[in-house]
Design a protein around this motif. Structure first.
Motif, short mmCIF file in Angstrom:
data_model
loop_
_atom_site.label_atom_id
_atom_site.label_comp_id
_atom_site.label_asym_id
_atom_site.label_seq_id
_atom_site.Cartn_x
_atom_site.Cartn_y
_atom_site.Cartn_z
N ARG A 4 -14.78 29.02 8.10
CA ARG A 4 -15.07 29.50 9.44
C ARG A 4 -14.15 30.66 9.83
O ARG A 4 -14.28 31.22 10.90
N GLY A 5 -13.19 31.00 8.97
CA GLY A 5 -12.30 32.13 9.23
C GLY A 5 -11.13 31.79 10.14
O GLY A 5 -10.49 32.69 10.68
N VAL A 6 -10.83 30.51 10.30
CA VAL A 6 -9.70 30.09 11.15
C VAL A 6 -8.44 30.13 10.30
O VAL A 6 -8.37 29.53 9.23
N VAL A 7 -7.44 30.87 10.77
CA VAL A 7 -6.18 31.01 10.04
C VAL A 7 -5.36 29.73 10.20
O VAL A 7 -5.18 29.23 11.32
N VAL A 8 -4.86 29.21 9.09
CA VAL A 8 -4.06 27.98 9.08
C VAL A 8 -2.68 28.33 8.52
O VAL A 8 -2.57 28.79 7.38
N GLU A 64 1.23 27.56 7.17
CA GLU A 64 1.75 26.57 6.23
C GLU A 64 2.14 25.28 6.94
O GLU A 64 1.92 24.19 6.43
N GLY A 65 2.74 25.40 8.13
CA GLY A 65 3.11 24.21 8.89
C GLY A 65 1.91 23.39 9.31
O GLY A 65 1.93 22.15 9.24
N GLU A 66 0.86 24.08 9.75
CA GLU A 66 -0.37 23.39 10.14
C GLU A 66 -1.03 22.73 8.93
O GLU A 66 -1.50 21.60 9.01
N ARG A 67 -1.03 23.45 7.82
CA ARG A 67 -1.58 22.91 6.57
C ARG A 67 -0.83 21.64 6.18
O ARG A 67 -1.43 20.63 5.82
N ALA A 68 0.50 21.69 6.27
CA ALA A 68 1.33 20.53 5.92
C ALA A 68 1.04 19.35 6.85
O ALA A 68 0.99 18.20 6.40
N ALA A 97 -12.84 20.58 14.12
CA ALA A 97 -12.81 21.76 13.25
C ALA A 97 -14.19 22.41 13.14
O ALA A 97 -14.28 23.61 12.84
N ILE A 98 -15.24 21.67 13.41
CA ILE A 98 -16.60 22.22 13.31
C ILE A 98 -16.79 23.37 14.30
O ILE A 98 -17.47 24.34 13.98
N THR A 99 -16.17 23.28 15.47
CA THR A 99 -16.35 24.30 16.50
C THR A 99 -15.07 25.01 16.91
O THR A 99 -15.13 25.96 17.69
N VAL A 133 -6.43 26.29 15.03
CA VAL A 133 -5.96 24.98 14.60
C VAL A 133 -5.42 24.18 15.78
O VAL A 133 -5.52 22.96 15.81
N ALA A 134 -4.90 24.88 16.78
CA ALA A 134 -4.43 24.19 17.99
C ALA A 134 -5.58 23.40 18.62
O ALA A 134 -5.36 22.27 19.08
N GLU A 135 -6.79 23.94 18.59
CA GLU A 135 -7.94 23.22 19.11
C GLU A 135 -8.25 21.99 18.25
O GLU A 135 -8.65 20.95 18.77
#
Length: 82
Positions: free
Chosen positions: A40-44, A46-50, A68-70, A74-76
């Motif tokens: 979807r092109g949402v930037v994640v 490294e901290g969020e990925r972890a 994540a569908i909409t 990542v905050a959302e």
């Protein structure tokens, strides 16, 4: 001489297998969330990925997947919007 295989049928062994399956499902769900966000092109970060990969709670991961569908960030996904 026959080997004693009773451990593999024990309650402890069954519990360990169930725990392993749950961990595998959590890992798979985390990967699904990351793939969905990527596509979807949402930037994640490294901290969020972890945080996503480190979550072992299938219920939380299910909520995150649905968001994540909409989500446009990542905050959302984490429910951290105002």
């Amino acid at each position: 001489m026959a080997a004693d295989l009773s451990f593999f049928q024990s309650e402890t062994a069954q519990s360990l297998r169930a725990e392993g399956r749950a961990e595998g499902r959590a890992e798979g769900r985390a990967e699904d969330i990351l793939l969905l966000l990527e596509r979807r092109g949402v930037v994640v970060s490294e901290g969020e990925r972890a945080r996503i990969v480190g979550c072992g709670d299938l219920d939380v991961l299910g909520v995150w997947f649905s968001r994540a569908i909409t989500a446009s960030s990542v905050a959302e996904v984490f429910g951290e919007t105002e």
